[in-house]
Enzyme design. Structure first.
Site, PDB file in Angstrom:
ATOM      1  N   SER A   1       0.927  -1.300  -0.116  1.00 26.95           N
ATOM      2  CA  SER A   1      -0.181  -0.058  -0.002  1.00 26.95           C
ATOM      3  C   SER A   1       1.110   1.242  -0.029  1.00 26.95           C
ATOM      4  O   SER A   1       1.684   1.401   0.967  1.00 26.95           O
ATOM      5  CB  SER A   1      -0.778  -0.072   1.376  1.00 26.95           C
ATOM      6  OG  SER A   1      -1.420   1.516   1.433  1.00 26.95           O
TER       7      SER A   1
ATOM      8  N   HIS B   1      -0.902  -1.309  -4.609  1.00 27.82           N
ATOM      9  CA  HIS B   1      -2.098  -1.180  -3.843  1.00 27.82           C
ATOM     10  C   HIS B   1      -2.619   0.394  -3.507  1.00 27.82           C
ATOM     11  O   HIS B   1      -1.543   1.091  -2.817  1.00 27.82           O
ATOM     12  CB  HIS B   1      -2.261  -1.834  -2.462  1.00 27.82           C
ATOM     13  CG  HIS B   1      -3.904  -1.698  -1.744  1.00 27.82           C
ATOM     14  ND1 HIS B   1      -4.797  -2.255  -2.156  1.00 27.82           N
ATOM     15  CD2 HIS B   1      -4.103  -0.693  -0.720  1.00 27.82           C
ATOM     16  CE1 HIS B   1      -5.753  -2.063  -1.252  1.00 27.82           C
ATOM     17  NE2 HIS B   1      -5.535  -1.024  -0.386  1.00 27.82           N
TER      18      HIS B   1
ATOM     19  N   ASP C   1      -4.735   3.643  -2.266  1.00 27.95           N
ATOM     20  CA  ASP C   1      -5.648   4.117  -1.295  1.00 27.95           C
ATOM     21  C   ASP C   1      -6.196   5.252  -1.471  1.00 27.95           C
ATOM     22  O   ASP C   1      -5.587   6.170  -1.299  1.00 27.95           O
ATOM     23  CB  ASP C   1      -5.075   3.957   0.055  1.00 27.95           C
ATOM     24  CG  ASP C   1      -5.073   2.378   0.673  1.00 27.95           C
ATOM     25  OD1 ASP C   1      -5.965   1.647   0.449  1.00 27.95           O
ATOM     26  OD2 ASP C   1      -3.881   2.057   1.141  1.00 27.95           O
TER      27      ASP C   1
ATOM     28  N   MET D   1      -8.687   8.099  -0.277  1.00 29.00           N
ATOM     29  CA  MET D   1      -9.615   8.646   0.866  1.00 29.00           C
ATOM     30  C   MET D   1     -10.131  10.107   0.488  1.00 29.00           C
ATOM     31  O   MET D   1      -9.433  10.726   0.109  1.00 29.00           O
ATOM     32  CB  MET D   1      -8.735   8.606   2.183  1.00 29.00           C
ATOM     33  CG  MET D   1      -8.144   6.870   2.466  1.00 29.00           C
ATOM     34  SD  MET D   1      -7.418   6.996   3.905  1.00 29.00           S
ATOM     35  CE  MET D   1      -6.693   5.432   3.697  1.00 29.00           C
TER      36      MET D   1
ATOM     37  N   HIS E   1      -8.082   1.089  -4.390  1.00 28.75           N
ATOM     38  CA  HIS E   1      -9.237   0.919  -3.257  1.00 28.75           C
ATOM     39  C   HIS E   1      -9.836   2.304  -2.761  1.00 28.75           C
ATOM     40  O   HIS E   1      -9.282   3.116  -2.223  1.00 28.75           O
ATOM     41  CB  HIS E   1      -8.552   0.306  -2.133  1.00 28.75           C
ATOM     42  CG  HIS E   1      -9.223   0.167  -0.806  1.00 28.75           C
ATOM     43  ND1 HIS E   1      -8.479  -0.086   0.300  1.00 28.75           N
ATOM     44  CD2 HIS E   1     -10.505   0.221  -0.464  1.00 28.75           C
ATOM     45  CE1 HIS E   1      -9.459  -0.139   1.597  1.00 28.75           C
ATOM     46  NE2 HIS E   1     -10.492   0.083   0.795  1.00 28.75           N
TER      47      HIS E   1
ATOM     48  N   MET F   1     -12.263   4.520  -1.064  1.00 35.22           N
ATOM     49  CA  MET F   1     -12.793   4.786   0.247  1.00 35.22           C
ATOM     50  C   MET F   1     -13.403   6.123   0.076  1.00 35.22           C
ATOM     51  O   MET F   1     -13.030   7.152   0.556  1.00 35.22           O
ATOM     52  CB  MET F   1     -11.825   4.873   1.250  1.00 35.22           C
ATOM     53  CG  MET F   1     -11.168   3.268   1.678  1.00 35.22           C
ATOM     54  SD  MET F   1      -9.745   3.480   2.568  1.00 35.22           S
ATOM     55  CE  MET F   1      -8.511   3.570   1.297  1.00 35.22           C
TER      56      MET F   1
ATOM     57  N   MET G   1     -11.305  -6.219   4.930  1.00 37.19           N
ATOM     58  CA  MET G   1     -10.570  -5.133   5.635  1.00 37.19           C
ATOM     59  C   MET G   1     -10.048  -5.855   7.216  1.00 37.19           C
ATOM     60  O   MET G   1     -11.054  -6.151   7.739  1.00 37.19           O
ATOM     61  CB  MET G   1     -11.290  -3.812   6.120  1.00 37.19           C
ATOM     62  CG  MET G   1     -11.740  -3.053   4.906  1.00 37.19           C
ATOM     63  SD  MET G   1     -10.124  -2.482   3.766  1.00 37.19           S
ATOM     64  CE  MET G   1      -9.189  -1.755   5.042  1.00 37.19           C
TER      65      MET G   1
ATOM     66  N   ASP H   1      -6.296  -6.494   3.748  1.00 34.19           N
ATOM     67  CA  ASP H   1      -5.978  -5.287   4.106  1.00 34.19           C
ATOM     68  C   ASP H   1      -5.850  -4.668   5.532  1.00 34.19           C
ATOM     69  O   ASP H   1      -7.059  -4.422   5.704  1.00 34.19           O
ATOM     70  CB  ASP H   1      -6.802  -4.297   2.905  1.00 34.19           C
ATOM     71  CG  ASP H   1      -6.171  -2.841   2.799  1.00 34.19           C
ATOM     72  OD1 ASP H   1      -4.963  -2.542   3.481  1.00 34.19           O
ATOM     73  OD2 ASP H   1      -6.648  -2.162   2.191  1.00 34.19           O
TER      74      ASP H   1
HETATM   75  C1  DX5 Z   1      -6.420   1.479   5.406  1.00 31.18           C
HETATM   76  C2  DX5 Z   1      -5.801   1.140   3.832  1.00 31.18           C
HETATM   77  C3  DX5 Z   1      -4.683   0.271   3.986  1.00 31.18           C
HETATM   78  C4  DX5 Z   1      -3.491   0.740   4.593  1.00 31.18           C
HETATM   79  C5  DX5 Z   1      -2.992  -0.414   5.214  1.00 31.18           C
HETATM   80  O1  DX5 Z   1      -7.523   2.302   5.246  1.00 31.18           O
HETATM   81  O2  DX5 Z   1      -6.925   0.513   3.006  1.00 31.18           O
HETATM   82  O3  DX5 Z   1      -4.372  -0.244   2.645  1.00 31.18           O
HETATM   83  O4  DX5 Z   1      -2.741   1.559   4.157  1.00 31.18           O
HETATM   84  O5  DX5 Z   1      -1.765  -0.114   5.928  1.00 31.18           O
HETATM   85  P1  DX5 Z   1      -0.920  -1.111   6.849  1.00 31.18           P
HETATM   86  O6  DX5 Z   1      -0.753  -2.488   6.120  1.00 31.18           O
HETATM   87  O7  DX5 Z   1      -0.034  -0.276   7.468  1.00 31.18           O
HETATM   88  O8  DX5 Z   1      -2.104  -1.435   7.905  1.00 31.18           O
HETATM   89 ZN    ZN Z   2      -6.335  -0.461   0.997  1.00 34.10          ZN
END
Ligand code: DX5
Ligand code: ZN
Length: 228
Positions: free
Chosen positions: A9, A34, A36, A38, A68, A70, A139, A177
């Site tokens: 990620s 990956h 992310d 947000m 991903h 969010m 998750m 994840d």
């Molecule tokens: C959280 C993200 C993850 C995050 C994982 O909302 O979707 O992808 O980056 O990070 P670690 O591996 O540090 O838990």
């Molecule tokens: Zn993620």
């Protein structure tokens, strides 16, 4: 792609050197980036959008990019990510008003589609759409931040999801994840995951004396997976 796919990620990467960070984790043997996304609305944090995905493609990243989402709403941003070179687009069912429509939209844009399940979200969202799913993302933390601890109930949920995939007869990746580290990845694989997101676990293992900076940590993850 190997049977087991490692998906670092980039939330935990050095954003000032993002292209180089992606090059390094891939050269060290990771499989998928990956990504992310947000929005400070669906989750209480704000990260990166399609411009950055496009920049990684222009930089020369050819590996699958696993977006991903969010975000809420979902549909407006799907086409932009498809244009920007996303391979997978996954979203949280609670964030879409019309889950089936969003899945169809992702497919029609030429991307692979997936649903993401928060720790308390039931897998029953899969019941009527399994034929439109290429990835199930479970998750093992509440979404929004890197560096949180793995929630153990995700292991039983992985077993349940694996049964659903096997019964479907479809080629669906089962991704986990949140809080994935060298010391729990074997147990996570044994529970049925085949695709492993790790942010702080991989980027936190950077070693300046490794040729590709992440060779040692990726080797440790692979060795654990070989014992799973
Ligand atoms: C959280 C993200 C993850 C995050 C994982 O909302 O979707 O992808 O980056 O990070 P670690 O591996 O540090 O838990
Ligand atoms: Zn993620």
């Amino acid at each position: 792609m190997a049977d087991y796919a490692l998906a670092p990620s980039i939330l935990s990467a050095d954003f000032a050197k993002l292209g180089e960070e992606c090059d390094n984790v891939l050269a060290s043997g990771c499989d998928i980036i990956h990504f992310d996304v947000m929005d400070n609305h669906y989750v209480p944090n704000l990260t990166i959008g399609p411009l950055v995905c496009d920049a990684l493609r222009k930089h020369g990243i050819t590996a699958p990019i696993d977006v991903h989402l969010m975000v809420s709403p979902v549909d407006r941003i799907v086409g932009d990510f498809a244009q920007a070179g996303a391979t997978y687009i996954t979203f949280h069912p609670e964030a879409s008003d019309h889950i089936d429509r969003t899945l169809q939209l992702i497919e029609s844009e030429g991307c692979k589609a997936g649903l993401v399940f928060n720790p308390a979200t039931p897998l029953s969202y899969l019941d009527y759409v399994i034929d439109k799913i290429d990835m199930i993302l479970l998750m093992s933390v509440n979404p929004g931040f890197g560096g949180q601890s793995f929630i153990p109930s995700a292991l039983d949920k992985l077993k349940e999801a694996r049964k659903i995939i096997d019964a479907s007869g479809r080629d669906i990746r089962l991704e986990i994840d949140g809080g994935v580290k060298a010391d729990n990845i074997a147990a996570i694989a044994a529970a049925g995951a085949d695709t492993f997101v790790s942010g702080s676990g991989i980027f936190g293992g950077r070693n300046e004396s490794d040729a590709n900076k992440y060779d040692s940590i990726v080797k440790t993850f692979r060795a654990e997976l070989a014992n799973a």
